[in-house]
Design an enzyme around this catalytic site. Structure first.
Site, PDB file in Angstrom:
ATOM      1  CG  ASP A 101      -0.256  -0.335   2.516  1.00 19.84           C
ATOM      2  OD1 ASP A 101       0.973  -0.268   2.577  1.00 19.84           O
ATOM      3  OD2 ASP A 101      -0.969  -0.671   3.481  1.00 19.84           O
ATOM      4  CG  ASN A 139      -8.827  -0.271  11.541  1.00 26.16           C
ATOM      5  OD1 ASN A 139      -7.834  -0.918  11.226  1.00 26.16           O
ATOM      6  ND2 ASN A 139      -9.328   0.680  10.776  1.00 26.16           N
ATOM      7  CG  HIS A 169      -5.893  -1.447   8.539  1.00 25.48           C
ATOM      8  ND1 HIS A 169      -5.814  -0.084   8.768  1.00 25.48           N
ATOM      9  CD2 HIS A 169      -4.623  -1.900   8.745  1.00 25.48           C
ATOM     10  CE1 HIS A 169      -4.570   0.256   9.071  1.00 25.48           C
ATOM     11  NE2 HIS A 169      -3.825  -0.836   9.065  1.00 25.48           N
ATOM     12  CD  GLU A 226      -8.529   1.997   7.072  1.00 25.29           C
ATOM     13  OE1 GLU A 226      -8.559   1.132   7.959  1.00 25.29           O
ATOM     14  OE2 GLU A 226      -7.840   3.016   7.141  1.00 25.29           O
TER      15      GLU A 226
HETATM   16  C1  F6R Z   1       1.546  -1.040   6.208  1.00 27.11           C
HETATM   17  C2  F6R Z   1       0.222  -1.650   6.255  1.00 27.11           C
HETATM   18  C3  F6R Z   1      -0.613  -1.624   7.492  1.00 27.11           C
HETATM   19  C4  F6R Z   1       0.133  -2.057   8.742  1.00 27.11           C
HETATM   20  C5  F6R Z   1      -0.771  -2.035   9.964  1.00 27.11           C
HETATM   21  C6  F6R Z   1      -0.014  -2.333  11.237  1.00 27.11           C
HETATM   22  O1  F6R Z   1       2.093  -1.200   4.884  1.00 27.11           O
HETATM   23  O2  F6R Z   1      -0.207  -2.167   5.305  1.00 27.11           O
HETATM   24  O3  F6R Z   1      -1.722  -2.462   7.281  1.00 27.11           O
HETATM   25  O4  F6R Z   1       0.661  -3.335   8.554  1.00 27.11           O
HETATM   26  O5  F6R Z   1      -1.381  -0.786  10.100  1.00 27.11           O
HETATM   27  O6  F6R Z   1       0.922  -1.319  11.454  1.00 27.11           O
HETATM   28  P1  F6R Z   1       2.008  -1.430  12.596  1.00 27.11           P
HETATM   29  O7  F6R Z   1       2.856  -2.599  12.240  1.00 27.11           O
HETATM   30  O8  F6R Z   1       2.784  -0.143  12.535  1.00 27.11           O
HETATM   31  O9  F6R Z   1       1.287  -1.637  13.877  1.00 27.11           O
END
Ligand code: F6R
Length: 233
Positions: free
Chosen positions: A65, A132, A134, A139
């Site tokens: 992403d 959340n 995701h 989302e």
């Molecule tokens: C990042 C991504 C997000 C993260 C998720 C967890 O490329 O795709 O889905 O993997 O938000 O983020 P952290 O690891 O910072 O808690």
């Protein structure tokens, strides 16, 4: 399908175990396509991989992403983060990325999805878990067939991403690999660390599969979760 949950003592041992899985995949298939998350969780894993004597030059790193409208020189670029944490330290030479400046984001997403198909899909998806539920920036609510697309970030994601870019605004929209791309990955590896992920991990693993927790769809195929004790207990 029951997820394979591996509980490690610390984030460092999570990183070792995750690196073992990624290493095994790339040794078995040196030109594997790896869907690669940024975010905090997998950083120790990528650092551990970089310490190993691996030839990753033929793998294809597929970006999970990126923020929309953010150029590569901007410190908030997720492409920049992918480069610094994974591509450069591991000597990866093939990258399939999003174009965050594309004048037509929808077209850019279609081109990305087509390029993933041309690769033959994803061999291994290395994923973090959003607070959340995701995956990438899929989302809630996102169902299993949600395609690669541009999205508006939720309040929860804006809050969690704010910790990455102290003092700077978090971009409000993003491009994300679709749930369809993520769920079609032949191996799905979900890394989860920290007490702040305990409740959402419990929902992912134990509550009914629902678009309100997109990561819960991972349970419908084979899934390995590597979590530390703080997240899993
Ligand atoms: C990042 C991504 C997000 C993260 C998720 C967890 O490329 O795709 O889905 O993997 O938000 O983020 P952290 O690891 O910072 O808690």
């Amino acid at each position: 399908m029951i997820a394979n949950l591996e509980v490690c003592d610390t984030p460092e041992t999570v990183a070792h175990r995750a690196a073992d899985i990624i290493e095994a995949t790339t040794r078995a298939k040196p030109d594997a396509s790896l869907l690669i998350a940024t975010g905090n969780t997998p950083m120790l894993t990528y650092a551990e991989l970089a310490r190993r004597d691996l030839d990753m030059s033929r793998v294809c790193a597929v970006q999970l992403d990126d923020y929309l409208g953010i150029d590569d020189e901007d410190p908030r670029s997720l492409y920049g983060w992918l480069q610094r944490s994974f591509v450069e330290p591991l000597g990866v030479t093939r990258v399939l990325r999003f174009d965050p400046l594309a004048p037509d984001p929808q077209l850019a997403c279609e081109q990305y999805a087509q390029a993933v198909r041309k690769l033959g899909g994803i061999d291994l998806a290395v994923l973090g878990l959003g607070p959340n539920g995701h995956l990438g920036f899929n989302e809630p609510p996102s169902n299993a067939s949600a395609p690669t697309r541009s999205v508006t970030l939720s309040e929860a994601s804006l809050r969690s991403n704010a910790s990455y870019w102290r003092g700077k605004d978090v971009p409000k929209s993003a491009l994300t690999a679709g749930m369809d791309v993520i769920l079609a990955a032949r191996v799905r590896l979900l890394l989860v660390t920290g007490a702040h992920k305990r409740d959402i991990l419990r929902r992912v693993l134990s509550e009914p599969v629902t678009p309100e927790v997109p990561a819960s769809y991972l349970r419908e195929g084979s899934l390995t979760v590597v979590a530390d004790r703080e997240a899993a207990c």
